[in-house]
Structures are given as C-alpha cells and as structure tokens.
Scaffold this motif. Structure first.
Motif, PDB file in Angstrom:
ATOM      1  N   VAL A 149       0.839  -1.199   0.000  1.00 10.87           N
ATOM      2  CA  VAL A 149       0.000   0.000   0.000  1.00 10.87           C
ATOM      3  C   VAL A 149       0.870   1.243   0.000  1.00 10.87           C
ATOM      4  CG1 VAL A 149      -0.241  -0.054   2.520  1.00 10.87           C
ATOM      5  CG2 VAL A 149      -1.907   1.218   1.149  1.00 10.87           C
ATOM      6  N   ALA A 150       0.524   2.176  -0.874  1.00  6.99           N
ATOM      7  CA  ALA A 150       1.222   3.456  -0.957  1.00  6.99           C
ATOM      8  C   ALA A 150       0.228   4.583  -0.755  1.00  6.99           C
ATOM      9  CB  ALA A 150       1.918   3.609  -2.312  1.00  6.99           C
ATOM     10  N   THR A 151       0.683   5.648  -0.130  1.00  4.58           N
ATOM     11  CA  THR A 151      -0.129   6.856  -0.005  1.00  4.58           C
ATOM     12  C   THR A 151       0.637   8.022  -0.609  1.00  4.58           C
ATOM     13  OG1 THR A 151       0.722   7.576   2.152  1.00  4.58           O
ATOM     14  CG2 THR A 151      -1.077   5.963   2.161  1.00  4.58           C
ATOM     15  N   SER A 152      -0.098   8.991  -1.114  1.00  9.61           N
ATOM     16  CA  SER A 152       0.514  10.178  -1.701  1.00  9.61           C
ATOM     17  C   SER A 152      -0.224  11.406  -1.181  1.00  9.61           C
ATOM     18  CB  SER A 152       0.438  10.106  -3.230  1.00  9.61           C
ATOM     19  OG  SER A 152       1.146  11.173  -3.817  1.00  9.61           O
ATOM     20  N   ALA A 153       0.518  12.334  -0.564  1.00  8.78           N
ATOM     21  CA  ALA A 153      -0.087  13.527   0.041  1.00  8.78           C
ATOM     22  C   ALA A 153      -1.198  13.126   1.002  1.00  8.78           C
ATOM     23  CB  ALA A 153      -0.616  14.473  -1.033  1.00  8.78           C
ATOM     24  N   MET A 154      -0.914  12.150   1.840  1.00  2.00           N
ATOM     25  CA  MET A 154      -1.930  11.540   2.683  1.00  2.00           C
ATOM     26  C   MET A 154      -2.580  12.539   3.639  1.00  2.00           C
ATOM     27  SD  MET A 154      -1.411   9.024   5.845  1.00  2.00           S
ATOM     28  CE  MET A 154      -2.794   8.801   6.963  1.00  2.00           C
ATOM     29  N   TYR A 155      -3.897  12.390   3.786  1.00  3.43           N
ATOM     30  CA  TYR A 155      -4.703  13.026   4.838  1.00  3.43           C
ATOM     31  C   TYR A 155      -5.359  11.927   5.652  1.00  3.43           C
ATOM     32  CZ  TYR A 155      -5.508  18.147   4.588  1.00  3.43           C
ATOM     33  OH  TYR A 155      -5.432  19.508   4.694  1.00  3.43           O
ATOM     34  N   ASP A 156      -5.359  12.036   6.962  1.00  2.00           N
ATOM     35  CA  ASP A 156      -6.155  11.170   7.819  1.00  2.00           C
ATOM     36  C   ASP A 156      -7.412  11.960   8.192  1.00  2.00           C
ATOM     37  OD1 ASP A 156      -7.310   9.552   9.713  1.00  2.00           O
ATOM     38  OD2 ASP A 156      -5.485   9.206  10.859  1.00  2.00           O
ATOM     39  N   ILE A 262       4.344   8.863   0.550  1.00  2.00           N
ATOM     40  CA  ILE A 262       4.916   9.940  -0.258  1.00  2.00           C
ATOM     41  C   ILE A 262       4.291  11.256   0.172  1.00  2.00           C
ATOM     42  CG2 ILE A 262       5.175  10.873  -2.585  1.00  2.00           C
ATOM     43  CD1 ILE A 262       4.910   7.963  -3.613  1.00  2.00           C
ATOM     44  N   THR A 263       5.115  12.232   0.462  1.00  2.00           N
ATOM     45  CA  THR A 263       4.607  13.547   0.831  1.00  2.00           C
ATOM     46  C   THR A 263       5.502  14.613   0.224  1.00  2.00           C
ATOM     47  OG1 THR A 263       3.835  14.922   2.676  1.00  2.00           O
ATOM     48  CG2 THR A 263       5.898  13.716   3.002  1.00  2.00           C
ATOM     49  N   GLY A 264       5.063  15.857   0.280  1.00  2.00           N
ATOM     50  CA  GLY A 264       5.836  16.947  -0.283  1.00  2.00           C
ATOM     51  C   GLY A 264       6.618  17.703   0.778  1.00  2.00           C
ATOM     52  N   GLU A 265       7.753  18.198   0.393  1.00  2.00           N
ATOM     53  CA  GLU A 265       8.574  18.993   1.311  1.00  2.00           C
ATOM     54  C   GLU A 265       7.788  20.164   1.873  1.00  2.00           C
ATOM     55  OE1 GLU A 265      12.870  21.365   1.242  1.00  2.00           O
ATOM     56  OE2 GLU A 265      11.753  21.033  -0.636  1.00  2.00           O
ATOM     57  N   TYR A 271       2.469  16.299   8.053  1.00  2.00           N
ATOM     58  CA  TYR A 271       2.488  15.707   9.392  1.00  2.00           C
ATOM     59  C   TYR A 271       1.673  14.421   9.480  1.00  2.00           C
ATOM     60  CZ  TYR A 271      -2.165  17.357  11.056  1.00  2.00           C
ATOM     61  OH  TYR A 271      -3.510  17.563  11.260  1.00  2.00           O
ATOM     62  N   PHE A 272       0.690  14.248   8.610  1.00  2.00           N
ATOM     63  CA  PHE A 272      -0.052  12.992   8.601  1.00  2.00           C
ATOM     64  C   PHE A 272       0.869  11.826   8.211  1.00  2.00           C
ATOM     65  CE2 PHE A 272      -3.645  15.965   7.624  1.00  2.00           C
ATOM     66  CZ  PHE A 272      -4.399  15.717   8.755  1.00  2.00           C
ATOM     67  N   SER A 273       1.645  12.013   7.154  1.00  2.00           N
ATOM     68  CA  SER A 273       2.567  10.961   6.713  1.00  2.00           C
ATOM     69  C   SER A 273       3.652  10.720   7.751  1.00  2.00           C
ATOM     70  CB  SER A 273       3.203  11.345   5.369  1.00  2.00           C
ATOM     71  OG  SER A 273       2.237  11.402   4.342  1.00  2.00           O
ATOM     72  N   ASP A 274       4.170  11.796   8.342  1.00  2.00           N
ATOM     73  CA  ASP A 274       5.186  11.646   9.383  1.00  2.00           C
ATOM     74  C   ASP A 274       4.655  10.815  10.546  1.00  2.00           C
ATOM     75  OD1 ASP A 274       6.984  13.190   7.947  1.00  2.00           O
ATOM     76  OD2 ASP A 274       6.516  15.045   9.014  1.00  2.00           O
ATOM     77  N   THR A 275       3.400  11.075  10.945  1.00  2.00           N
ATOM     78  CA  THR A 275       2.817  10.353  12.076  1.00  2.00           C
ATOM     79  C   THR A 275       2.629   8.882  11.759  1.00  2.00           C
ATOM     80  OG1 THR A 275       1.677  12.344  12.843  1.00  2.00           O
ATOM     81  CG2 THR A 275       0.844  10.228  13.637  1.00  2.00           C
ATOM     82  N   VAL A 276       2.093   8.578  10.578  1.00  2.00           N
ATOM     83  CA  VAL A 276       1.899   7.179  10.202  1.00  2.00           C
ATOM     84  C   VAL A 276       3.242   6.464  10.116  1.00  2.00           C
ATOM     85  CG1 VAL A 276       1.167   5.647   8.329  1.00  2.00           C
ATOM     86  CG2 VAL A 276      -0.323   7.510   9.087  1.00  2.00           C
TER      87      VAL A 276
END
Length: 332
Positions: A149-156, A262-265, A271-276
């Motif tokens: 599973v991959a996420t891009s610009a993830m929002y929870d 995957i997230t953007g600089e 912060y959602f991707s960092d937390t996951v």
C-alpha cells in the motif's frame, strides 16, 4: 470552456487504454471506475494490479486517473474509482462520507481486479491520494489481499475530524461539535434531505482565503483540476462516523506487507505521513518530494515520484514461485 462531465483533467497516453467499468462493493453500492491498461498488454499472462482512490472530494477523472495512466504505461493494470455516494458511483443520499465504506471501496476494487483473467490475485496493491491515503491504510489493516500500500499527500480525515487540525481540538470543542451535528440532524429531518458542508465555489479568489483552502481551490476551482462531479462538500452528519469509527488504530496489522508514504517537502499535510511513518511497523518507507506542495502530488507528473512507485510495486508485487498456485489466467 467548462469541462464536460466525461472528460479527464489530464491527457491520456496514446499507449494506454481507458475503459469505464462498474462493480459492486459488499454493501451493494455500484462503484464507477476506470480501468487503465497498456494497449499492447499481453492478456495471456497474469499481471500485477493496483487500485487507486481519489483525494477527499475528488473523482476518478482527476488524480487517480493521472496515476492510473502512468502506471499502466509502466506495465501495471490499474483501476481508479469514485468513492461510494460520490462522482458516478451509486449510493443515496449523495455525498455521504464514511471511513468504513470508503475503505471497503478499496477492497471492492481488489474484488474487481481479481475477476480479470490477466490479473494475478496474489499481486494486487493500493494507492490512496490525499484522504484516500487514510482509507487505503484502513483497508489494508483488515484486507491481507492488499499486498502493498502506498499513499501520496496523505490526509487522515478521521483524525482531523475528531482531533482538529494538528490535534488542536479540545474535548470541550469536540463535544460542542457533536451538539452542533445533533442539531443539524433535526434540521435534516425537517428539510427531508441532508445539508452539505461548503462546496467548491465557481471562482478562484485566493485573496479571501486561508493558505490551505486557497491551495485546494487552486486545483479544484481552476482549469488545472476542476471537474463538474468534484463538488467538495459532504453531508454534515458524515462527521459522526469519522469521529466514532475512523481511527487508524491497527497500522501494525499491515506488517509484514510494506507501506510507502509519499509527501511533499512543502505539503501542509506532511504531518499525517510523518505520524503514520512513526506508528507503522516495518517494512515502511517515507519519501519527501523536494519543493512539492500537497496538491502538486495530485497531478504534477514532473514531481510525483513514479519511478519510486514503479520500483516499490515491482518489488512487492513480484510473483512467488510455487507449484501450489493456480495462475489467474487459469481461473474459469
């Protein structure tokens, strides 16, 4: 000129075939989706496949199609879908948001891909863009058929609904919000239909908006990403499900299947991707795209790390030799 409802917000590659398809999830809701395959795909052998969910409020003709188009060029079978109650998918009332059903929509995509004779049922992955990132992870927590599973610009979405932006909401504010939704339920009863949260406007006026909203409108309201079925609003009472049931509570259960975040600089959603990434078990990887904002990972093919996505899924959706396995193309 206004975009036609059946138009894409991007250009389909000449070597890719897009086919509208329909199938049902386990709630009986008809899901509208687009199947992307390479025009010269060898259908006599099984292939890896990926189900792709849209940004929250988005539709399959936007970001999911961008990803499906590119991954089909790279040899994957891809299906990009409209979530239940939204876009061309079924479900009443319109524009309901449900963390459970939106996660189920990913599993329904796996169901569909598994019916194709040229897809290997053991080699199916998922990509969730923006809000679908959380829903894809929710699906993978309980559906081991999703092998990567991959996420891009993830929002929870459920986290921000329950806890506020960056977990800033107090318990008192949460309880006041529940009282407000309860009041709205009575209003919906009296009106005979549910009210929606604010929808996208017709004109882009960034000077009157906060930076995050202005960024979303830059994509959804302008010619860059506007689509007539992408309205942006959801029923107000949908928030109850997110508050009560939507937490990513079982991330550890995805292991040993891999997660790519995957997230953007410069993404406000980083912060959602960092937390996951902090909470998930190995194997996991976090990719930060230099200079990218949140919406840039919807459609900026020069910034979306497709080489990384290709290598991630090629490695993790690789066939495992076994005399006990029956190839997909042998199914009847």
């Amino acid at each position: 000129m206004p975009l036609h409802a059946n138009s894409l917000t991007f250009s389909l590659a000449p070597e890719v075939t897009r086919t509208p398809v329909r199938y049902r999830n386990r709630y009986g809701i008809e899901i509208a989706a687009d199947l992307y395959v390479a025009t010269d795909l060898d259908e006599s052998v099984p292939h890896p496949a990926i189900v792709i969910g849209p940004p929250y409020g988005g539709v399959k003709e936007q970001g999911p199609g961008v990803y499906g188009n590119e991954l089909a060029r790279r040899g994957f079978v891809a299906v990009a879908f409209d979530p239940s109650y939204n876009g061309e998918s079924g479900g009443q009332p319109r524009h309901v948001s449900s963390p459970d059903i939106f996660a189920e929509d990913f599993s329904a995509g796996v169901d569909y891909l598994g019916t194709l004779p040229y897809v290997d049922r053991e080699l199916i992955g998922a990509i969730g863009i923006c809000g679908s990132g959380g829903f894809a992870l929710n699906a993978a927590q309980v559906d081991p058929r999703i092998k990567a599973v991959a996420t891009s610009a993830m929002y929870d979405i459920s986290r921000v609904t329950r806890n506020g932006w960056r977990d800033s909401q107090s318990d008192e504010e949460r309880r006041a919000g529940l009282e407000g939704i309860a009041t709205q339920r009575w209003a919906d009863v009296d009106a005979g239909e549910p009210a929606l949260t604010p929808v996208f406007p017709h004109d882009f006026k960034p000077e009157s908006l906060d930076p995050v909203t202005a960024e979303f409108h830059e994509y959804y309201v302008t010619d860059r990403g506007h689509h007539p079925r992408s309205v942006g609003g959801f029923t107000v009472t949908s928030m109850l499900s997110h508050i009560n049931l939507g937490a990513l509570a079982h991330l550890q259960d995805i292991a040993p299947r891999p997660i790519l975040l995957i997230t953007g600089e410069n993404a406000h959603s980083r912060y959602f991707s960092d937390t996951v990434y902090e909470q998930a078990a190995e194997p996991k990887e976090l990719v930060v795209v230099p200079g990218a904002r949140h919406i840039d990972l919807y459609d900026r093919t020069d910034l979306i790390p497709f080489d990384k996505l290709e290598s991630f899924f090629t490695e993790n959706l690789a066939p495992v030799a076994s005399t006990d396995r029956v190839p997909s193309h042998a199914r009847t």
